[in-house]
Design an enzyme around this catalytic site. Structure first.
Site, mmCIF file in Angstrom:
data_model
loop_
_atom_site.group_PDB
_atom_site.id
_atom_site.type_symbol
_atom_site.label_atom_id
_atom_site.label_comp_id
_atom_site.label_asym_id
_atom_site.label_seq_id
_atom_site.Cartn_x
_atom_site.Cartn_y
_atom_site.Cartn_z
ATOM 1 C CB CYS A 215 -2.019 10.390 -2.719
ATOM 2 S SG CYS A 215 -0.452 11.000 -3.318
ATOM 3 C CB SER A 216 -0.530 8.182 1.241
ATOM 4 O OG SER A 216 -0.262 7.327 0.154
ATOM 5 C CB CYS B 268 0.854 13.223 1.574
ATOM 6 S SG CYS B 268 0.577 13.295 -0.203
#
Lengths: 206, 144
Positions: free
Chosen positions: A110-111, A107
């Protein structure tokens, strides 16, 4: 009470702990959250939800061709059919590794991560070096993880978003013919489902 | 660093097999090696778990959508990065907490002033609580 003197010092909370407690108190008092429900969420993510959930999905796909087709066709639906409630409510896409193509998930912003099937992301997944290098130099990233693929294998990078998250379906290791789903699941590591690793060799699972 | 998440974002996500090798080399040189971890503990400290669970609970209640959350979190990570945070993943839940404070304020669930008032109250409660005893917030902690 020999330690009585120590009591006068009182307790200390770090600035971060104070911020978290303030948030929790205010949101609870306003009726936005329920502390008991928070405990249940934490408990679920610490014990029930983790890479073993995803490993079951992968093992079933290796074992059951109809389930594999269903998983590749609609990941969310297939995983839901196994009884896993989707808390994140997003779209899960399973991407299949083949000799011609290896998939890796990142990603970049972000995550975003398939929490429901893999639990919480590892530290490196959230790091800037992984987020940037996975896209620019996936082969180098794989080498860092100790994965060497034939030059003829294409590497495809999937960038997760809040709406769409990816689960890599690794190739079933040879030498596992006739294995049960439970036994196959033991071969499936978290990294194999992110694409930064490969399943364990069969000899590691007796 | 001469590439940011904006430029990465613009890459075709299906283009993984056709990456410019010169760009790739430059990228690999520009960043330190990737931190590794075992499949170890999920949360390093209890507050991280609390912050994580609060976002899930607020989302379940419909306070925000995941795209909204991802947007605010990404902004916080970018801002921290620009301010010199090494962004190795260790500070991830601090970004998460920043995002949480921002989104609850933006959605009118808890404003910054109220949160500050409760932070002071919790600090006061901690101070008057003997070490080793659970810290409980009392109404008097909130009086000015």
């Amino acid at each position: 009470m020999a330690q009585h003197d120590h009591d006068e010092h009182g307790s200390e909370l770090s600035e971060t702990q104070l911020r978290v407690r303030a948030l929790e108190t205010v949101l609870t008092e306003k009726g936005y959250i329920d502390p008991a429900a928070l405990d249940l969420i934490i408990q679920a993510y610490e014990t029930k939800i983790g890479p073993h959930t995803g490993a079951r999905v992968v093992a079933k796909a290796w074992h059951d061709p109809a389930f594999k087709r269903a998983l590749l066709d609609d990941g969310s639906k297939a995983v839901r059919a196994l009884g896993h409630e989707s808390r994140v409510g997003d779209h899960l896409v399973a991407v299949e590794n083949t000799p011609a193509r290896h998939n890796i998930v990142v990603c970049t912003l972000c995550s975003c991560y398939p929490w429901d099937v893999l639990g919480l992301p590892p530290v490196w997944y959230k790091s800037a070096p992984y987020r940037s290098r996975a896209v620019k130099d996936p082969r180098g990233v794989l080498a860092d993880f100790g994965v060497k693929l034939p030059a003829s294998t294409e590497i495809r990078v999937w960038d997760s978003t809040a709406e769409t998250r990816f689960l890599v379906l690794p190739m079933r290791p040879s030498g596992t013919e006739g294995w049960s789903e439970e036994r196959l699941a033991q071969l499936v590591t978290r990294d194999a489902m992110i694409g930064t690793g490969l399943p364990k060799p069969p000899e590691e699972v007796a | 660093m001469d590439f940011g998440s904006r430029s990465l974002r613009s890459l075709d996500r299906n283009d993984g097999g056709k990456i410019d090798p010169i760009l790739a080399r430059r990228a690999a040189d520009a960043v330190p090696s990737i931190p590794r971890d075992a499949e170890g503990p999920i949360f390093r400290e209890p507050w991280e778990a609390q912050a994580f669970a609060m976002a899930l609970a607020l989302h379940a209640r419909g306070l925000f959508t995941w795209p909204e959350w991802a947007d605010v979190l990404a902004q916080e990570i970018k801002r921290a990065h620009a301010a010199g945070d090494p962004d190795t993943g260790e500070t991830y839940y601090l970004h998460w907490l920043n995002a949480l404070e921002r989104i609850v304020a933006a959605k009118g669930a808890a404003d910054a002033q109220t949160l500050a008032r409760y932070r002071h109250a919790w600090a006061r409660a901690a101070e008057r609580t003997a070490h080793g005893t659970p810290i409980v917030l009392e109404p008097e902690d909130l009086t000015d």
